[in-house]
Scaffold this motif. Structure first.
Motif, PDB file in Angstrom:
ATOM      1  N   GLY A 230       0.847  -1.180   0.000  1.00 39.41           N
ATOM      2  CA  GLY A 230       0.000   0.000   0.000  1.00 39.41           C
ATOM      3  C   GLY A 230       0.887   1.235   0.000  1.00 39.41           C
ATOM      4  N   ASN A 231       0.277   2.377   0.108  1.00 42.31           N
ATOM      5  CA  ASN A 231       1.016   3.638   0.089  1.00 42.31           C
ATOM      6  C   ASN A 231       0.812   4.369   1.410  1.00 42.31           C
ATOM      7  N   SER A 232       1.909   4.810   2.020  1.00 42.37           N
ATOM      8  CA  SER A 232       1.826   5.442   3.340  1.00 42.37           C
ATOM      9  C   SER A 232       1.064   6.758   3.323  1.00 42.37           C
ATOM     10  N   VAL A 233       0.758   7.291   2.131  1.00 40.94           N
ATOM     11  CA  VAL A 233      -0.102   8.475   2.073  1.00 40.94           C
ATOM     12  C   VAL A 233      -1.473   8.158   2.676  1.00 40.94           C
ATOM     13  N   ALA A 234      -1.881   6.890   2.641  1.00 41.62           N
ATOM     14  CA  ALA A 234      -3.155   6.508   3.249  1.00 41.62           C
ATOM     15  C   ALA A 234      -3.136   6.768   4.753  1.00 41.62           C
ATOM     16  N   ASP A 235      -2.007   6.485   5.395  1.00 40.50           N
ATOM     17  CA  ASP A 235      -1.878   6.745   6.833  1.00 40.50           C
ATOM     18  C   ASP A 235      -1.869   8.243   7.116  1.00 40.50           C
ATOM     19  N   ALA A 236      -1.125   8.993   6.292  1.00 38.64           N
ATOM     20  CA  ALA A 236      -1.049  10.441   6.488  1.00 38.64           C
ATOM     21  C   ALA A 236      -2.419  11.082   6.294  1.00 38.64           C
ATOM     22  N   THR A 237      -3.152  10.617   5.294  1.00 34.46           N
ATOM     23  CA  THR A 237      -4.487  11.156   5.039  1.00 34.46           C
ATOM     24  C   THR A 237      -5.426  10.852   6.195  1.00 34.46           C
ATOM     25  N   ALA A 238      -5.342   9.636   6.732  1.00 36.59           N
ATOM     26  CA  ALA A 238      -6.181   9.271   7.882  1.00 36.59           C
ATOM     27  C   ALA A 238      -5.865  10.153   9.087  1.00 36.59           C
ATOM     28  N   LEU A 239      -4.587  10.421   9.315  1.00 40.55           N
ATOM     29  CA  LEU A 239      -4.200  11.305  10.419  1.00 40.55           C
ATOM     30  C   LEU A 239      -4.749  12.711  10.207  1.00 40.55           C
ATOM     31  N   ALA A 240      -4.665  13.195   8.958  1.00 38.11           N
ATOM     32  CA  ALA A 240      -5.134  14.547   8.659  1.00 38.11           C
ATOM     33  C   ALA A 240      -6.654  14.656   8.805  1.00 38.11           C
ATOM     34  N   ILE A 241      -7.374  13.604   8.396  1.00 33.41           N
ATOM     35  CA  ILE A 241      -8.827  13.608   8.564  1.00 33.41           C
ATOM     36  C   ILE A 241      -9.180  13.673  10.046  1.00 33.41           C
ATOM     37  N   MET A 356      -1.393  13.940  -5.415  1.00 31.87           N
ATOM     38  CA  MET A 356      -2.794  14.346  -5.384  1.00 31.87           C
ATOM     39  C   MET A 356      -3.692  13.295  -6.024  1.00 31.87           C
ATOM     40  N   GLN A 357      -3.182  12.591  -7.020  1.00 33.17           N
ATOM     41  CA  GLN A 357      -3.978  11.530  -7.653  1.00 33.17           C
ATOM     42  C   GLN A 357      -4.285  10.431  -6.637  1.00 33.17           C
ATOM     43  N   GLU A 358      -3.305  10.105  -5.805  1.00 32.95           N
ATOM     44  CA  GLU A 358      -3.495   9.093  -4.765  1.00 32.95           C
ATOM     45  C   GLU A 358      -4.479   9.591  -3.708  1.00 32.95           C
ATOM     46  N   GLU A 359      -4.263  10.809  -3.250  1.00 35.00           N
ATOM     47  CA  GLU A 359      -5.105  11.360  -2.183  1.00 35.00           C
ATOM     48  C   GLU A 359      -6.562  11.468  -2.618  1.00 35.00           C
ATOM     49  N   MET A 360      -6.797  11.862  -3.876  1.00 35.06           N
ATOM     50  CA  MET A 360      -8.177  11.981  -4.340  1.00 35.06           C
ATOM     51  C   MET A 360      -8.860  10.620  -4.411  1.00 35.06           C
ATOM     52  N   ASN A 361      -8.118   9.575  -4.773  1.00 36.64           N
ATOM     53  CA  ASN A 361      -8.694   8.234  -4.731  1.00 36.64           C
ATOM     54  C   ASN A 361      -9.110   7.873  -3.310  1.00 36.64           C
ATOM     55  N   ILE A 362      -8.257   8.156  -2.349  1.00 36.26           N
ATOM     56  CA  ILE A 362      -8.552   7.827  -0.953  1.00 36.26           C
ATOM     57  C   ILE A 362      -9.765   8.612  -0.454  1.00 36.26           C
ATOM     58  N   LEU A 363      -9.863   9.882  -0.858  1.00 33.09           N
ATOM     59  CA  LEU A 363     -10.947  10.747  -0.395  1.00 33.09           C
ATOM     60  C   LEU A 363     -12.232  10.581  -1.202  1.00 33.09           C
ATOM     61  N   GLY A 364     -12.149   9.888  -2.347  1.00 37.42           N
ATOM     62  CA  GLY A 364     -13.332   9.725  -3.184  1.00 37.42           C
ATOM     63  C   GLY A 364     -13.695  10.980  -3.955  1.00 37.42           C
ATOM     64  N   ILE A 365     -12.677  11.709  -4.420  1.00 34.78           N
ATOM     65  CA  ILE A 365     -12.879  12.933  -5.188  1.00 34.78           C
ATOM     66  C   ILE A 365     -12.411  12.693  -6.626  1.00 34.78           C
ATOM     67  N   PRO A 366     -13.223  13.022  -7.635  1.00 31.23           N
ATOM     68  CA  PRO A 366     -12.797  12.834  -9.032  1.00 31.23           C
ATOM     69  C   PRO A 366     -11.510  13.603  -9.318  1.00 31.23           C
ATOM     70  N   CYS A 367     -10.653  13.006 -10.140  1.00 33.77           N
ATOM     71  CA  CYS A 367      -9.365  13.615 -10.469  1.00 33.77           C
ATOM     72  C   CYS A 367      -9.182  13.661 -11.979  1.00 33.77           C
TER      73      CYS A 367
END
Length: 457
Positions: A230-241, A356-367
């Motif tokens: 997986g990509n650690s951006v998922a962890d960072a995004t979860a922390l930010a949320i 940003m392409q990764e983060e938008m997938n995680i957040l469910g935002i069209p890119c």
């Protein structure tokens, strides 16, 4: 080594050398995206009680690009390489200065385990410096390779556009067929070079998704060292949320609260350094604003240089004046929690950024990716992202409007996992041999699991 040449910050070297443990995990950071993605790994190593230090190359040193997130994630830098100058000078300095750090550690009897991230110049230079010292790295976000729609696919849809019969649904469907893509691109520049150079210096490959692991296997790297984490951006995004309640960004920009905005970001060298491409993308953004869309433009160093180099400052200032309620022009926000708090509300993100392409997938935002291809090609194939190549302003507008009208882009599953940092640390620790001074560097005897002789031969 003379103390005056050390790149350890005051007290850090002494604390490290006083610790009796031999293995030192060195998490390297440099740019805004890799600070975001390396921070959870650093935190996980600290949580495990490992001996870990943070090395900042200084590639991004401004508070907006670095300091704010160091504060936000609670990062303590131990080594500062303080690079400066042009790109080739910075790379040379990283190789030389990190080499000095490795020599200090070796002299002190320490075993270094550097962690490099993605496709940055830092990943390439630290990897090269490490390899020259027979030190192998952990490559976080390994194996990312650009996928580009084949010329015949692009040209067919562009011909339809010119003829007035462009069908976004058909373009979107073709974008999800893996056999419609090819490799071989030199873009993004220099990132595609960086990630490839980093791979031979790697002892553990933490591939974000299966397609990246397959690229690495095809290129001949040891399969037993390649793991899809997986990509650690998922962890960072979860922390930010989780931390987004502390965000004040909507107080500063209340226009964003209704969520009907498009976030624009143009910073890649191949776009900002190419007048034609930049003008095409900029005019697409302007047309969207003038047609009634709300737009947030986040401007980076390269964006600002391009705006001035191509004489767009008056045009930009006029847009700000004419559309005060629907056009926000801002420099980079220093806190990641603010980025995520706002992006969760966006209608769409139009970007040339990889992360940003990764983060938008995680957040469910069209890119929509403002490039010919992407080193996150999995997002194209999964249907959460489409390319808008910078060849025609009106075609970019048509693709963005088509994406806005296609709810499916926001309904794709998370590609990048969860608890990724723990998986990466588990992987690294599983590959370390107790008592070994080799770290992750493999001799052929190690790689082939050759029986060790019982007596000297």
């Amino acid at each position: 080594m003379n103390e005056t040449t050390s790149y350890f910050l005051p007290g850090a070297r002494e604390r490290l050398l006083a610790d009796e443990r031999k293995i030192v995990h060195i998490v390297t950071i440099a740019t805004k995206p890799d600070i975001i993605k390396q921070a959870p790994i650093y935190q996980e190593l600290v949580r495990r009680g490992e001996l870990v230090i943070l090395c900042h190359t200084g590639q991004h040193h401004d508070f907006r690009y670095s300091g704010g997130m160091e504060e936000e994630f609670g990062l303590t830098v131990s080594v500062m390489l303080a690079i400066n100058g042009s790109l080739h000078q910075k790379i040379a300095q990283m190789i030389e200065r990190f080499g000095q750090v490795l020599e200090e550690l070796k002299t002190a009897g320490k075993v270094a385990i550097p962690y490099i991230h993605g496709d940055t110049s830092t990943a390439m230079a630290i990897g090269l410096s490490s390899y020259m010292h027979q030190v192998a790295c952990v490559h976080v976000e390994a194996g990312i390779r650009t996928l580009t729609l084949k010329a015949d696919v692009y040209k067919r849809h562009y011909a339809d556009f010119l003829a007035g019969r462009f069908d976004f649904a058909s373009y979107y469907a073709d974008s999800q067929i893996d056999t419609n893509y090819e490799r071989g691109s030199m873009e993004p520049f220099p990132e595609q070079f960086n990630t490839r150079v980093a791979e031979p210096a790697t002892g553990v490959y933490a591939a974000p998704v299966e397609i990246d692991a397959e690229f690495l296997r095809q290129e001949g790297f040891s399969a037993d060292r390649i793991v899809v984490t997986g990509n650690s951006v998922a962890d960072a995004t979860a922390l930010a949320i989780a931390d987004s309640e502390q965000s004040t960004i909507l107080e500063k920009y209340p226009q964003l609260a209704n969520g009907k905005f498009i976030r624009f970001c143009i910073h890649r060298r191949e776009n900002t350094g190419n007048r034609r491409r930049f003008m095409i993308i900029f005019e697409a953004m302007a047309k969207l604003i003038e047609s009634g869309h709300s737009v947030l433009l986040i401007s980076l160093f390269g964006t600002e240089q391009a705006i001035d180099n191509y004489g767009l400052r008056p045009r930009l200032e006029q847009l700000v004046k004419d559309y005060p309620e629907s056009f926000i022009y801002s420099d980079v926000w220093p806190y990641y929690r603010d980025v995520i708090a706002a992006m969760r509300l966006a209608a769409l993100v139009a970007t040339d950024s990889g992360s940003m392409q990764e983060e938008m997938n995680i957040l469910g935002i069209p890119c929509v990716t403002l490039r010919f291809g992407s080193d996150r090609g999995e997002t194209f194939i999964a249907g959460c992202n489409v390319a808008a190549p910078p060849v025609d302003t009106d075609w970019i507008v048509a693709i963005i409007e088509g994406a806005l009208a296609t709810p499916a882009l926001a309904k794709r599953p998370n590609l990048y996992g969860e608890n990724v940092s723990a998986k990466i640390v588990d992987l690294v620790l599983s590959k370390l041999t107790p008592g070994s001074t080799a770290g992750l560097f493999q001799t052929e005897e190690d790689r082939l699991d050759w029986p060790q002789p019982t007596t000297a031969q």
